[in-house]
Design an enzyme around this catalytic site. Structure first.
Site, PDB file in Angstrom:
ATOM      1  N   LYS A 110      -8.898  18.697 -37.003  1.00 33.34           N
ATOM      2  CA  LYS A 110     -10.333  18.979 -37.107  1.00 33.34           C
ATOM      3  C   LYS A 110     -10.589  20.475 -37.119  1.00 33.34           C
ATOM      4  CE  LYS A 110     -12.258  14.754 -35.126  1.00 33.34           C
ATOM      5  NZ  LYS A 110     -13.039  14.168 -34.039  1.00 33.34           N
ATOM      6  N   LYS A 193      -6.563   7.927 -43.708  1.00 35.51           N
ATOM      7  CA  LYS A 193      -7.300   6.851 -43.036  1.00 35.51           C
ATOM      8  C   LYS A 193      -8.756   6.863 -43.485  1.00 35.51           C
ATOM      9  CE  LYS A 193      -8.939   9.282 -38.998  1.00 35.51           C
ATOM     10  NZ  LYS A 193      -9.236   9.393 -37.615  1.00 35.51           N
ATOM     11  N   LYS A 196     -15.416   8.801 -42.039  1.00 33.69           N
ATOM     12  CA  LYS A 196     -16.722   9.215 -42.563  1.00 33.69           C
ATOM     13  C   LYS A 196     -16.658  10.632 -43.119  1.00 33.69           C
ATOM     14  CE  LYS A 196     -18.560  11.141 -38.374  1.00 33.69           C
ATOM     15  NZ  LYS A 196     -18.353  12.515 -38.891  1.00 33.69           N
TER      16      LYS A 196
HETATM   17  P1  TYM Z   1     -14.369   7.403 -33.153  1.00 32.37           P
HETATM   18  O1  TYM Z   1     -15.827   7.184 -33.036  1.00 32.37           O
HETATM   19  O2  TYM Z   1     -13.902   8.520 -33.989  1.00 32.37           O
HETATM   20  O3  TYM Z   1     -13.661   6.087 -33.649  1.00 32.37           O
HETATM   21  C1  TYM Z   1     -13.980   4.843 -33.051  1.00 32.37           C
HETATM   22  C2  TYM Z   1     -12.818   3.871 -33.148  1.00 32.37           C
HETATM   23  O4  TYM Z   1     -12.546   3.550 -34.515  1.00 32.37           O
HETATM   24  C3  TYM Z   1     -11.150   3.674 -34.750  1.00 32.37           C
HETATM   25  N1  TYM Z   1     -10.941   4.047 -36.171  1.00 32.37           N
HETATM   26  C4  TYM Z   1     -10.122   3.387 -37.006  1.00 32.37           C
HETATM   27  N2  TYM Z   1      -9.332   2.321 -36.826  1.00 32.37           N
HETATM   28  C5  TYM Z   1      -8.628   1.881 -37.896  1.00 32.37           C
HETATM   29  N3  TYM Z   1      -8.692   2.471 -39.126  1.00 32.37           N
HETATM   30  C6  TYM Z   1      -9.470   3.542 -39.342  1.00 32.37           C
HETATM   31  N4  TYM Z   1      -9.544   4.096 -40.548  1.00 32.37           N
HETATM   32  C7  TYM Z   1     -10.238   4.059 -38.250  1.00 32.37           C
HETATM   33  N5  TYM Z   1     -11.109   5.090 -38.123  1.00 32.37           N
HETATM   34  C8  TYM Z   1     -11.539   5.062 -36.837  1.00 32.37           C
HETATM   35  C9  TYM Z   1     -10.708   4.777 -33.796  1.00 32.37           C
HETATM   36  O5  TYM Z   1      -9.318   4.716 -33.542  1.00 32.37           O
HETATM   37  C10 TYM Z   1     -11.521   4.447 -32.565  1.00 32.37           C
HETATM   38  O6  TYM Z   1     -10.896   3.452 -31.775  1.00 32.37           O
HETATM   39  N6  TYM Z   1     -12.014   9.503 -29.396  1.00 32.37           N
HETATM   40  C11 TYM Z   1     -12.630   8.205 -29.690  1.00 32.37           C
HETATM   41  C12 TYM Z   1     -13.914   8.014 -28.936  1.00 32.37           C
HETATM   42  C13 TYM Z   1     -13.712   7.971 -27.456  1.00 32.37           C
HETATM   43  C14 TYM Z   1     -12.933   6.992 -26.738  1.00 32.37           C
HETATM   44  C15 TYM Z   1     -13.057   7.378 -25.373  1.00 32.37           C
HETATM   45  C16 TYM Z   1     -12.180   5.909 -27.111  1.00 32.37           C
HETATM   46  C17 TYM Z   1     -14.227   8.840 -26.560  1.00 32.37           C
HETATM   47  N7  TYM Z   1     -13.829   8.477 -25.297  1.00 32.37           N
HETATM   48  C18 TYM Z   1     -12.409   6.640 -24.372  1.00 32.37           C
HETATM   49  C19 TYM Z   1     -11.542   5.175 -26.109  1.00 32.37           C
HETATM   50  C20 TYM Z   1     -11.661   5.542 -24.749  1.00 32.37           C
HETATM   51  C21 TYM Z   1     -12.840   8.185 -31.216  1.00 32.37           C
HETATM   52  O7  TYM Z   1     -12.117   8.756 -31.948  1.00 32.37           O
HETATM   53  O8  TYM Z   1     -13.891   7.526 -31.664  1.00 32.37           O
END
Ligand code: TYM
Length: 331
Positions: A110, A193, A196
């Site tokens: 990022k 992957k 957005k």
């Molecule tokens: P975020 O909002 O970026 O993503 C949310 C969830 O979606 C999954 N994900 C995917 N899974 C499969 N294929 C894809 N292309 C794909 N894109 C996104 C992500 O792996 C995630 O599970 N850091 C976390 C948010 C967070 C969190 C936490 C998660 C903050 N605190 C504590 C678990 C526990 C995240 O990236 O969210």
């Protein structure tokens, strides 16, 4: 069981649903679950307009409910409603090495994409706040997509480090990652992957219009062969379509390979489009219904936060005592 998702757009995409939310829904019967909108994390990449952040957060909550997360069985809440997350995060920041933080691949990716002055300290400490999110609930399992594996590893390291220094305090959490849907790929560039932050043509947003979804799927990148076979290394586009169809319809990939034997890519794409739209149409309707009553949605979030605080505050008190902060008189 705990997981979080950022409210960083108007609509979640199919990767979020298949990689994470679908598991959230499935697990709420067997576990005591806590699901939150990571609105603090949502400030790390850009500072959204305040009204946009408010709207995205409520839309995100409505999408969790539309996906099947039941506020009666699951605590659904906003991270910013539970101050204990940041209270614990500070202690973990002081347990994390600067080099260790610098090695987080998501931070490296990022920060490489943004220009240098837009890379905030919050983006750097993001995984440490995530560790606090998880450990504060003494979570055993964290359902996430593959891209979060390293953050869960850091969480485990911090739990261990704290326990070694101050005595057994935290449960050691495990990532819960399903095999097939762990990484849904972009339709235009099936080596990346679904995200957005990539051009919209490759991303299946859950709130996209059905005709738009069908068009994106029909234009998905495939390969020069004709055989429908699951082989991610040499056929990433077709394998991704099979993985999507398998996860959306709950059919094993081997069964799909057999069903589509001898058929062209067009037939597979039609089947994927039909299956995706059969899910997103009722999803969009449910989300609109939930969003039509914002006072009720806000009450759901307030109740969720109350349940969350009841656990999180106990953990912070125990951590602050162990660290040696003087207890506030009367606390
Ligand atoms: P975020 O909002 O970026 O993503 C949310 C969830 O979606 C999954 N994900 C995917 N899974 C499969 N294929 C894809 N292309 C794909 N894109 C996104 C992500 O792996 C995630 O599970 N850091 C976390 C948010 C967070 C969190 C936490 C998660 C903050 N605190 C504590 C678990 C526990 C995240 O990236 O969210």
């Amino acid at each position: 069981m705990l997981s979080g998702i950022q409210p960083t757009s108007a609509s979640y995409h199919l990767g979020n649903y298949l990689g994470a939310l679908k598991q959230w829904v499935a697990m709420q019967d067997a576990y005591e679950v806590f699901y939150f909108l990571a609105d603090l994390h949502a400030l790390t990449a850009e500072l959204p307009d305040p009204a946009v952040l408010t709207d995205r957060s409520r839309r995100a909550a409505a999408q969790l409910i539309a996906a099947g997360v039941d506020p009666e069985r699951s605590a659904i809440f906003l991270q910013s409603h539970v101050p204990a997350h940041t209270q614990l995060s500070w202690v973990f920041e002081c347990l994390t090495g600067f080099g260790e933080g610098s090695r987080m691949t998501q931070f490296k990716d990022k920060s490489a994409r943004g220009n240098a002055d837009r890379v905030s300290v919050g983006l750097f400490t993001y995984p440490i706040l995530q560790a606090a999110d998880i450990l504060i609930y003494q979570a055993h399992y964290v359902p996430v997509g593959e891209d979060q594996r390293q953050h869960i590893e850091l969480t485990r390291n911090l739990a261990q480090r704290f326990n070694n220094r101050y005595g057994e305090t935290f449960v050691m959490p495990d990532a819960y990652i399903t095999k097939e849907a762990a990484k849904i790929l972009d339709l235009q560039d099936p080596t990346a992957k679904m995200s957005k932050s990539l051009p919209d043509a490759g991303t299946l947003n859950l709130l996209d219009d059905s005709a738009v979804l069908a068009k994106k799927i029909k234009r998905a990148t495939t390969d020069g062969e004709t055989e429908i076979r699951f082989d991610p290394a040499t056929k990433p586009g077709i394998s991704n379509l099979l993985a999507i169809l398998s996860a959306v319809t709950d059919s094993p990939i081997a069964t799909l390979e057999a069903d589509f034997a001898g058929q062209g890519y067009g037939g597979l794409k039609n089947a994927v489009a039909d299956a995706v739209v059969a899910f997103t149409e009722p999803f969009g309707k449910r989300m609109a219904e939930v969003l039509a009553d914002i006072p009720e949605l806000d009450r759901v979030l307030a109740r969720g936060a109350e349940r969350a605080r009841a656990i999180a505050d106990v953990t912070v008190k125990s951590v602050y005592d162990r660290v040696g902060f003087v207890p506030a008189a009367g606390r």
